[in-house]
Design a protein around this motif. Sequence first.
Motif, PDB file in Angstrom:
ATOM      1  N   THR A  10       0.849  -1.179   0.000  1.00 41.58           N
ATOM      2  CA  THR A  10       0.000   0.000   0.000  1.00 41.58           C
ATOM      3  C   THR A  10       0.892   1.239   0.000  1.00 41.58           C
ATOM      4  O   THR A  10       2.115   1.152   0.187  1.00 41.58           O
ATOM      5  CB  THR A  10      -0.906   0.038   1.237  1.00 41.58           C
ATOM      6  N   GLN A  31      -8.233  -6.085   6.828  1.00 44.12           N
ATOM      7  CA  GLN A  31      -8.377  -5.327   5.578  1.00 44.12           C
ATOM      8  C   GLN A  31      -7.742  -6.040   4.395  1.00 44.12           C
ATOM      9  O   GLN A  31      -7.317  -5.413   3.429  1.00 44.12           O
ATOM     10  CB  GLN A  31      -7.763  -3.935   5.749  1.00 44.12           C
ATOM     11  N   TRP A  34      -6.868  -5.841  -0.341  1.00 45.57           N
ATOM     12  CA  TRP A  34      -6.777  -4.453  -0.804  1.00 45.57           C
ATOM     13  C   TRP A  34      -6.131  -4.302  -2.179  1.00 45.57           C
ATOM     14  O   TRP A  34      -6.353  -3.309  -2.872  1.00 45.57           O
ATOM     15  CB  TRP A  34      -5.999  -3.619   0.225  1.00 45.57           C
ATOM     16  N   TYR A  38      -7.168  -3.408  -8.089  1.00 48.00           N
ATOM     17  CA  TYR A  38      -6.277  -2.722  -9.024  1.00 48.00           C
ATOM     18  C   TYR A  38      -5.659  -3.657 -10.060  1.00 48.00           C
ATOM     19  O   TYR A  38      -4.845  -3.228 -10.883  1.00 48.00           O
ATOM     20  CB  TYR A  38      -5.174  -1.995  -8.239  1.00 48.00           C
ATOM     21  N   ALA A 151      -0.018  -0.023  -4.541  1.00 44.04           N
ATOM     22  CA  ALA A 151      -1.413   0.287  -4.818  1.00 44.04           C
ATOM     23  C   ALA A 151      -1.774   1.640  -4.209  1.00 44.04           C
ATOM     24  O   ALA A 151      -1.289   1.988  -3.126  1.00 44.04           O
ATOM     25  CB  ALA A 151      -2.325  -0.804  -4.251  1.00 44.04           C
ATOM     26  N   PRO A 152      -2.628   2.417  -4.864  1.00 46.91           N
ATOM     27  CA  PRO A 152      -2.986   3.753  -4.364  1.00 46.91           C
ATOM     28  C   PRO A 152      -4.032   3.680  -3.252  1.00 46.91           C
ATOM     29  O   PRO A 152      -5.170   4.143  -3.393  1.00 46.91           O
ATOM     30  CB  PRO A 152      -3.527   4.445  -5.620  1.00 46.91           C
ATOM     31  N   VAL A 153      -3.628   3.086  -2.138  1.00 45.72           N
ATOM     32  CA  VAL A 153      -4.532   2.939  -0.998  1.00 45.72           C
ATOM     33  C   VAL A 153      -3.717   3.052   0.284  1.00 45.72           C
ATOM     34  O   VAL A 153      -2.562   2.623   0.333  1.00 45.72           O
ATOM     35  CB  VAL A 153      -5.287   1.580  -1.066  1.00 45.72           C
ATOM     36  N   VAL A 154      -4.291   3.663   1.301  1.00 46.05           N
ATOM     37  CA  VAL A 154      -3.674   3.791   2.617  1.00 46.05           C
ATOM     38  C   VAL A 154      -4.550   3.036   3.615  1.00 46.05           C
ATOM     39  O   VAL A 154      -5.754   3.309   3.709  1.00 46.05           O
ATOM     40  CB  VAL A 154      -3.529   5.271   3.034  1.00 46.05           C
ATOM     41  N   LEU A 155      -3.963   2.099   4.343  1.00 43.50           N
ATOM     42  CA  LEU A 155      -4.723   1.294   5.302  1.00 43.50           C
ATOM     43  C   LEU A 155      -4.557   1.754   6.736  1.00 43.50           C
ATOM     44  O   LEU A 155      -5.449   1.598   7.554  1.00 43.50           O
ATOM     45  CB  LEU A 155      -4.306  -0.177   5.191  1.00 43.50           C
TER      46      LEU A 155
END
Length: 203
Positions: A10, A31, A34, A38, A151-155
């Motif tokens: 992430t 989570q 994730w 994508y 990946a363009p996600v923040v957990l």
Amino acid sequence: MRLVVQEFLTLDGVSQGPGAPDEDRSDGFEQGGWFVPYLDEEFEEVAATWLGTADALLFGRRTYENFARDWPKMTEHPFAPVMNGLPKYVASQSLDAGSWNPTTVLSGDVPAQVAALKQQPGRDLQIHGSARLSQSLLAAGLVDELRLVIAPVVLGHGRGLFPDGGAPAGLRLVSHRRTAPGLSVHTFESTDLPQPGVYGGGV
């Protein structure tokens, strides 16, 4: 062989459970999965190219057990013949044998055994996931190449590839690309340890 680490991350550096909600719930992680939104054909082609350079696979115990459970059942997946057929090594102090043949268990001084594997002829000895193992081998100076897919996600929670207190490493970016859904694909080669500098040359 060259030791190549391939990790999905992430934006805040989490590598835990990219492929499914139940992949890795350790330490209360809820989570998982994730990375899946994508995925597209472009990245599948990148992954196929990478896998095509593998002559052996190396795993930590947790990742190995997940892969050994799932890949033998994924007979229709285009990667299955390669994943199931390649020689596999698992670093573990608790396993006596592997169920996903052909598998060799590495115990005791794992970095020394990996160093010996690297002396064998071949192309890539690839680590898929297995963040703790990757950390230890990066600290031991054994990793030749890092392939990081971000990946363009923040957990905000989860086990990361680069934890606080980890060993420093010098890297050189050799390629990068972006897929349409937003994955950032970076390939780094290991170099000398990072050296400090002074902005403006100290003037």
